[in-house]
Design an enzyme around this catalytic site. Structure first.
Site, mmCIF file in Angstrom:
data_model
loop_
_atom_site.group_PDB
_atom_site.id
_atom_site.type_symbol
_atom_site.label_atom_id
_atom_site.label_comp_id
_atom_site.label_asym_id
_atom_site.label_seq_id
_atom_site.Cartn_x
_atom_site.Cartn_y
_atom_site.Cartn_z
ATOM 1 N N ARG A 27 0.885 -1.179 0.000
ATOM 2 C CA ARG A 27 0.000 0.000 0.000
ATOM 3 C C ARG A 27 0.913 1.217 0.000
ATOM 4 O O ARG A 27 1.696 1.417 0.927
ATOM 5 C CB ARG A 27 -0.902 -0.006 1.227
ATOM 6 C CG ARG A 27 -1.607 1.319 1.436
ATOM 7 C CD ARG A 27 -2.722 1.241 2.439
ATOM 8 N NE ARG A 27 -3.856 0.528 1.890
ATOM 9 C CZ ARG A 27 -5.085 0.533 2.420
ATOM 10 N NH1 ARG A 27 -5.316 1.204 3.541
ATOM 11 N NH2 ARG A 27 -6.071 -0.127 1.860
ATOM 12 N N HIS A 62 -7.319 0.756 -6.480
ATOM 13 C CA HIS A 62 -7.541 -0.105 -5.300
ATOM 14 C C HIS A 62 -8.215 -1.398 -5.788
ATOM 15 O O HIS A 62 -9.375 -1.679 -5.458
ATOM 16 C CB HIS A 62 -8.409 0.634 -4.277
ATOM 17 C CG HIS A 62 -8.392 0.027 -2.903
ATOM 18 N ND1 HIS A 62 -7.590 -1.048 -2.562
ATOM 19 C CD2 HIS A 62 -9.089 0.354 -1.770
ATOM 20 C CE1 HIS A 62 -7.795 -1.350 -1.290
ATOM 21 N NE2 HIS A 62 -8.689 -0.536 -0.791
ATOM 22 N N GLN A 111 -10.127 -4.085 -3.503
ATOM 23 C CA GLN A 111 -11.430 -3.659 -2.989
ATOM 24 C C GLN A 111 -12.524 -3.873 -4.033
ATOM 25 O O GLN A 111 -13.625 -4.340 -3.713
ATOM 26 C CB GLN A 111 -11.378 -2.178 -2.589
ATOM 27 C CG GLN A 111 -12.675 -1.676 -2.002
ATOM 28 C CD GLN A 111 -12.981 -2.306 -0.649
ATOM 29 O OE1 GLN A 111 -12.149 -2.273 0.243
ATOM 30 N NE2 GLN A 111 -14.164 -2.889 -0.496
ATOM 31 N N ASP A 139 -17.198 7.119 -1.549
ATOM 32 C CA ASP A 139 -15.956 6.955 -0.787
ATOM 33 C C ASP A 139 -15.696 8.271 -0.067
ATOM 34 O O ASP A 139 -16.380 9.273 -0.313
ATOM 35 C CB ASP A 139 -14.822 6.610 -1.778
ATOM 36 C CG ASP A 139 -13.520 6.195 -1.104
ATOM 37 O OD1 ASP A 139 -13.506 6.000 0.124
ATOM 38 O OD2 ASP A 139 -12.502 6.080 -1.819
ATOM 39 N N CYS A 156 -16.295 1.393 0.471
ATOM 40 C CA CYS A 156 -15.134 0.551 0.789
ATOM 41 C C CYS A 156 -14.739 0.638 2.258
ATOM 42 O O CYS A 156 -14.050 -0.247 2.753
ATOM 43 C CB CYS A 156 -13.960 0.910 -0.115
ATOM 44 S SG CYS A 156 -13.352 2.592 0.094
ATOM 45 N N ARG A 171 -13.322 -8.989 1.372
ATOM 46 C CA ARG A 171 -11.919 -8.689 1.076
ATOM 47 C C ARG A 171 -11.069 -9.930 1.370
ATOM 48 O O ARG A 171 -10.204 -10.317 0.595
ATOM 49 C CB ARG A 171 -11.420 -7.516 1.943
ATOM 50 C CG ARG A 171 -11.910 -6.151 1.527
ATOM 51 C CD ARG A 171 -11.299 -5.689 0.212
ATOM 52 N NE ARG A 171 -9.848 -5.637 0.252
ATOM 53 C CZ ARG A 171 -9.127 -4.614 0.713
ATOM 54 N NH1 ARG A 171 -9.727 -3.515 1.141
ATOM 55 N NH2 ARG A 171 -7.791 -4.646 0.694
HETATM 56 N N1 NVA Z 1 -9.972 6.432 -1.407
HETATM 57 C C1 NVA Z 1 -9.610 6.030 -0.055
HETATM 58 C C2 NVA Z 1 -9.832 4.569 0.124
HETATM 59 C C3 NVA Z 1 -9.525 4.043 1.498
HETATM 60 C C4 NVA Z 1 -9.668 2.552 1.605
HETATM 61 C C5 NVA Z 1 -8.157 6.386 0.191
HETATM 62 O O1 NVA Z 1 -7.344 6.224 -0.722
HETATM 63 O O2 NVA Z 1 -7.843 6.844 1.297
HETATM 64 N N1 CP Z 2 -11.187 -0.451 2.382
HETATM 65 C C1 CP Z 2 -9.925 -0.505 2.832
HETATM 66 O O1 CP Z 2 -8.980 -0.737 2.076
HETATM 67 O O2 CP Z 2 -9.785 -0.295 4.170
HETATM 68 P P1 CP Z 2 -8.453 -0.069 5.002
HETATM 69 O O3 CP Z 2 -7.918 1.285 4.618
HETATM 70 O O4 CP Z 2 -8.872 -0.143 6.431
HETATM 71 O O5 CP Z 2 -7.456 -1.151 4.639
#
Ligand code: NVA
Ligand code: CP
Length: 313
Positions: free
Chosen positions: A102, A129, A132, A227, A267, A295
């Site tokens: 990540r 992502h 997800q 989101d 998500c 997930r």
């Molecule tokens: N769009 C959000 C998704 C979190 C799972 C982010 O990137 O923070």
């Molecule tokens: N939806 C998702 O990826 O959640 P986290 O940021 O908690 O991993």
């Protein structure tokens, strides 16, 4: 060797296989049947941003399949002290069988993957992502297109409409890739200045339609999703986004113009009263807890496929 960096890295047939394996793996888990095909395999998880779901789902999933995990963050590894990503990839991939990352710019995970000896999975970048969206699609199929025998029929998604209300972010880009590959349409409504960039998403125009009014985007939709207003890494824009996004809150009125059997997805993590009303996320059309759970099941199928290829039984 295959990596999983974007949704479009897999073909439609490969997704059909992956979802079928997910259904089998999930059922086994629910029946308390031990299934440990990844004994002696190790997954390294590298987090340069915070996480709850991604960490727990990969970590629990790997243990359930008999494997082990190593958890690294920027702060507690040499990644935070400027060791080149290429060198990190060379070193880490000599010791583990699989890597999940990540991070911020997508280009960074691509550089890691191109220097890795083992498959790399995208656990979220600024641009995409995919894990997800795979979980969301499985959740959609499970709730609307799977009978008692767990037969996955991807054709059930053809011609359907997903309404995206909010930021043109990593989730939106990935929904567009899924729409193009699987034959549904995304009705997308973002505040001005926060539109999706089809070049970043890497899609043609036919898989989405743009709406100024978020309510119009939801009209007739099979699935409504949103989101956070501010994704991780964009916190400096928080105040400007709060003002720009005020009308992009999924409300009961928006759900009322969607199809009567429309699902609501997010998500997570969610902010009730910002991108979604509490009545919607906590209401009967919401499947957000299924999405979160799935997930783990889809990622177990993904890890199995990346490490073992197609398996029977
Ligand atoms: N769009 C959000 C998704 C979190 C799972 C982010 O990137 O923070
Ligand atoms: N939806 C998702 O990826 O959640 P986290 O940021 O908690 O991993």
């Amino acid at each position: 060797m295959r990596h999983y960096l974007q949704f479009k890295d897999l073909s439609r047939d490969e997704y059909a296989y992956l979802f079928q394996r997910t259904a089998i793996i999930k059922r086994r888990f629910k029946n308390y049947e031990k299934y440990q095909p990844l004994q002696d395999r190790t997954l390294a998880m590298i987090f340069e941003k915070a996480s709850t779901r991604t960490r727990v789902s990969f970590e629990a999933g790997m243990y359930q399949m008999g494997g082990a995990v190593v958890h690294l963050t920027t702060g507690d590894s040499q990644l935070g002290r400027a060791e080149p990503i290429e060198d990190s990839a060379r070193v880490i991939s000599r010791m583990v069988d699989l890597v999940m990352i990540r991070t911020f710019e997508h280009e960074k995970i691509e550089r890691f993957a191109s220097h890795s000896r083992v498959p790399v999975i995208n656990g979220l970048t600024n641009e995409f992502h995919p894990c997800q969206i795979v979980a969301d699609l499985f959740t959609w199929l499970e709730n609307r297109a799977m009978g008692a025998h767990d037969v996955v029929n991807l054709d059930a998604l053809r011609g359907r409409v997903v309404a995206w209300v909010g930021d043109g972010n990593n989730m939106a880009n990935t929904w567009l890739q899924a729409a193009e590959l699987l034959g549904f349409t995304v009705h997308i409504s973002t505040p001005s200045g926060y539109e999706v960039n089809p070049q970043v998403a890497g899609v043609q125009g036919a898989c989405y339609r743009v709406f100024d009014d978020p309510l119009e985007a939801c009209r007739g939709a099979d699935l409504v999703t949103t989101d956070v207003w501010t994704s991780m890494g964009y916190e400096a824009e928080n105040e400007a986004r709060r003002q720009a996004f005020a009308r992009w809150c999924v409300s009961p009125a928006m759900m009322a113009v969607a199809r009567p059997d429309a699902l609501f997805m997010h998500c997570l993590p969610a902010h009730r009263g910002e991108e979604v009303a509490a009545e919607v996320i906590d209401g009967p059309q919401s499947v957000v807890w299924d999405e979160a759970e799935n997930r783990m099941h889809v990622q177990k199928a993904l890890m199995e496929w990346l490490l073992l290829g197609k398996v029977g039984g």
